[in-house]
Design an enzyme around this catalytic site. Structure first.
Site, PDB file in Angstrom:
ATOM      1  N   GLY A  12      -2.109   2.262   4.296  1.00 18.09           N
ATOM      2  CA  GLY A  12      -1.056   2.965   2.910  1.00 18.09           C
ATOM      3  C   GLY A  12       0.174   4.141   3.257  1.00 18.09           C
ATOM      4  N   ASP A  13       1.123   4.076   2.698  1.00 20.77           N
ATOM      5  CA  ASP A  13       1.363   5.350   3.120  1.00 20.77           C
ATOM      6  C   ASP A  13       2.793   4.854   3.994  1.00 20.77           C
ATOM      7  OD1 ASP A  13       0.714   6.269   0.944  1.00 20.77           O
ATOM      8  OD2 ASP A  13      -1.049   7.415   1.940  1.00 20.77           O
ATOM      9  N   ALA A  39      -0.448   3.794  -6.383  1.00 19.29           N
ATOM     10  CA  ALA A  39       0.790   3.689  -5.114  1.00 19.29           C
ATOM     11  C   ALA A  39       1.905   4.607  -5.641  1.00 19.29           C
ATOM     12  CB  ALA A  39       1.107   2.414  -5.116  1.00 19.29           C
ATOM     13  N   HIS A  41       6.085   5.119  -3.837  1.00 18.96           N
ATOM     14  CA  HIS A  41       6.707   5.014  -3.071  1.00 18.96           C
ATOM     15  C   HIS A  41       8.002   5.771  -2.928  1.00 18.96           C
ATOM     16  CE1 HIS A  41       6.211  -0.225  -3.503  1.00 18.96           C
ATOM     17  NE2 HIS A  41       4.589   1.247  -2.509  1.00 18.96           N
ATOM     18  N   THR A  42       8.691   6.293  -1.763  1.00 23.06           N
ATOM     19  CA  THR A  42      10.079   7.630  -2.820  1.00 23.06           C
ATOM     20  C   THR A  42      11.074   6.556  -1.752  1.00 23.06           C
ATOM     21  OG1 THR A  42       8.361   9.446  -1.672  1.00 23.06           O
ATOM     22  CG2 THR A  42      10.193   9.601  -1.466  1.00 23.06           C
ATOM     23  N   THR A 298       2.474  10.741  -2.108  1.00 26.54           N
ATOM     24  CA  THR A 298       3.001  11.007  -3.253  1.00 26.54           C
ATOM     25  C   THR A 298       2.779  10.977  -5.033  1.00 26.54           C
ATOM     26  OG1 THR A 298       4.165   9.679  -1.533  1.00 26.54           O
ATOM     27  CG2 THR A 298       5.520   9.200  -3.363  1.00 26.54           C
ATOM     28  N   GLY A 414      13.920   8.323  10.740  1.00 24.02           N
ATOM     29  CA  GLY A 414      14.346   9.642   9.224  1.00 24.02           C
ATOM     30  C   GLY A 414      14.106   8.524   7.919  1.00 24.02           C
TER      31      GLY A 414
HETATM   32  P1  IMP Z   1      -8.103   3.411  -6.257  1.00 27.99           P
HETATM   33  O1  IMP Z   1      -6.855   2.927  -5.388  1.00 27.99           O
HETATM   34  O2  IMP Z   1      -7.366   4.745  -6.869  1.00 27.99           O
HETATM   35  O3  IMP Z   1      -8.789   3.697  -6.025  1.00 27.99           O
HETATM   36  O4  IMP Z   1      -8.231   4.577  -4.690  1.00 27.99           O
HETATM   37  C1  IMP Z   1      -9.334   3.970  -3.516  1.00 27.99           C
HETATM   38  C2  IMP Z   1      -8.746   4.442  -1.957  1.00 27.99           C
HETATM   39  O5  IMP Z   1      -7.386   3.531  -1.490  1.00 27.99           O
HETATM   40  C3  IMP Z   1      -8.844   6.104  -1.941  1.00 27.99           C
HETATM   41  O6  IMP Z   1      -8.792   5.914  -0.179  1.00 27.99           O
HETATM   42  C4  IMP Z   1      -7.640   5.626  -2.303  1.00 27.99           C
HETATM   43  O7  IMP Z   1      -6.402   7.284  -1.197  1.00 27.99           O
HETATM   44  C5  IMP Z   1      -6.346   5.058  -1.687  1.00 27.99           C
HETATM   45  N1  IMP Z   1      -5.365   4.576  -1.928  1.00 27.99           N
HETATM   46  C6  IMP Z   1      -5.005   4.019  -3.202  1.00 27.99           C
HETATM   47  N2  IMP Z   1      -3.690   3.506  -3.647  1.00 27.99           N
HETATM   48  C7  IMP Z   1      -3.410   4.624  -1.477  1.00 27.99           C
HETATM   49  C8  IMP Z   1      -1.645   4.058  -1.818  1.00 27.99           C
HETATM   50  O8  IMP Z   1      -1.087   4.082  -2.527  1.00 27.99           O
HETATM   51  N3  IMP Z   1      -1.697   4.918   0.161  1.00 27.99           N
HETATM   52  C9  IMP Z   1      -2.512   5.429   1.009  1.00 27.99           C
HETATM   53  N4  IMP Z   1      -3.793   5.308   0.168  1.00 27.99           N
HETATM   54  C10 IMP Z   1      -4.469   4.667  -0.894  1.00 27.99           C
END
Ligand code: IMP
Length: 430
Positions: A12-13, A39, A41-42, A298, A414
């Protein structure tokens, strides 16, 4: 039927929002198909920062229809706030469609998410605490409340009453928490229902029609492949299908209608929450990357764990997503380092492992095997053409393409929309 799926290849991210924004400038429809407001998003447009958690990123482009499809879980409080926020910034022309099948995040989901994390203590997942897991649990248990029920007062009233009886038992008897008030939730959610109702429709039929009329459709994946409920680093994953295939599951569009899959990867790796991370850097290089890359969540503001680019993981992602092109993000962040590293394999004792193990017992023992490349000192954030990048940066990009086995079609130098260098435009098209 020009349909493109944009999917994160790491945890993610990966700044998918930026890629979505770029490819959706001439799109007709942008679709979110999984996850919820976990999630973030920026997008930066003309120096203005926009952060979305529920709305599709492409919603900002004029003339675009934005779809929140069946596979998404919606916290109506967050969605309404995002819509109101856009209006307040004079960006009110959002042509939004919401699937009646999408599930609603209720107050007890958020509470249970947090209480369950506390109960797990040192075995916690490190969730975002937004109620995502508990909402998907109810969906799979077939007791969830969907958007179509939220907007029907009688149905909502009976579904809420039915669910809250059980949830209050769990809250009070298992977790020792206070019960929630049915009347308060009902009143709060009716206010959201009124605001959301005008947007609700059969999005699967709408998308099918768009496909048949040859509209350009962008499916924006949330989170990253390694957080997928089936293919990720279970149990340290989210609760939805984050892989490209999730675009079909979460929208009701068949796999044969998808023409292109673009994988998005950062030039290094980040992770938030718990779980294994073989290339993690718990040293000053990790701090350097975090500060230069502004690696703070975010959604939660948590500092992200940072490490070198993990080609074993990204190779796995390329496979499970069928990625045809890579968008390599945040190359500018690595500038200033003497050497840069790419993890090409793992080692357990004397054994070399080239395939990403999702079995946690193996992953936690994996040590990274690195290819070391010379870094670059130049600030590349103003560079517009691939040819003008420093030779060492170009070598890094080439190495990523070769070692992952998928061409890098675009790089980002960037956060701005204009700080994007397209190398192989044909690979970003359906
Ligand atoms: P949950 O989705 O809130 O249940 O979190 C489960 C795991 O997914 C955790 O480790 C969160 O930090 C990770 N996670 C959920 N959504 C994101 C995201 O958009 N970016 C990065 N990590 C995420």
């Amino acid at each position: 039927m020009p349909s493109i799926v944009i999917v994160g290849m790491q945890w993610g991210d990966e700044a998918k929002g930026k890629v979505v924004d770029y490819v959706s400038q001439n799109a007709d429809v942008v679709v979110r198909y999984n996850g919820g407001n976990n999630a973030g998003h920026t997008v930066v447009i003309d120096g203005e920062v926009y952060k979305f958690h529920t709305l599709p990123v492409g919603a900002l482009n004029p003339g675009v229809t934005s779809v929140i499809a069946d596979g998404v879980v919606i916290d109506p409080a967050v969605l309404v706030k995002e819509l109101d926020g856009l209006k307040a910034r004079n960006r009110n022309a959002v042509d939004l469609k919401i699937s009646g099948n999408a599930h609603i995040i209720m107050p007890y989901h958020k509470l249970l998410d947090q209480l369950e994390e506390q109960r797990k203590a040192d075995r916690k997942i490190g969730t975002t605490g937004r109620g995502i897991g508990p909402c998907y649990e109810d969906k799979i248990s077939r007791i969830g409340i969907r958007v179509c029920e939220l907007i029907d007062q009688d149905q909502f009233s009976s579904r809420l009453s039915e669910n809250l009886k059980i949830k209050n038992e769990i809250l009070t008897k298992i977790y020792g928490a206070s019960p929630l008030s049915e009347a308060e939730i009902f009143a709060e959610y009716q206010a959201y229902a009124e605001k959301i109702a005008p947007y609700v429709c059969n999005t699967s039929a709408l998308l099918y029609k768009a496909v048949k009329h040859n509209k350009r459709i962008i499916f924006e994946g949330a989170h990253g492949t390694l957080l997928d409920i089936d293919h990720g680093t279970y149990p340290y994953v989210t609760s939805s299908h984050t892989v490209a295939g999730g675009a079909c599951i979460g929208t009701g569009i068949g796999p044969t209608e998808i023409n292109r899959v673009i994988g998005v990867a950062k030039s290094y790796t980040t992770r938030v929450g718990e779980g294994w991370f073989p290339t993690e850097l718990q040293d000053e290089t990790g701090d350097y990357i975090r500060e230069r890359g502004r690696e703070y969540g975010t959604t939660t503001g948590r500092p992200r764990r940072c490490g070198w680019f993990d080609a074993v993981a990204v190779r796995f992602s390329a496979r499970v997503n069928g990625a045809q092109a890579i968008a390599l993000i945040a190359l500018d962040v690595l500038a200033g380092l003497d050497k840069v590293r790419i993890c090409s394999a793992y080692r357990i004792d004397e054994k070399i492992i080239v395939d990403f193990p999702t079995d946690p017992t193996q992953l936690k023992e994996c040590l990274p095997v690195y290819d070391e490349l010379p870094g670059w000192k130049e600030d590349i954030s103003g560079i517009k053409n691939y040819e003008d990048l420093p030779a060492n940066t170009k070598d890094y990009i080439k190495h990523v393409s070769e070692i992952v086995g998928v061409p890098v079609a675009m790089v980002s130098v960037g956060r701005g929309r204009e700080q994007t260098i397209v190398i192989r435009p044909e690979l970003l098209e359906p």
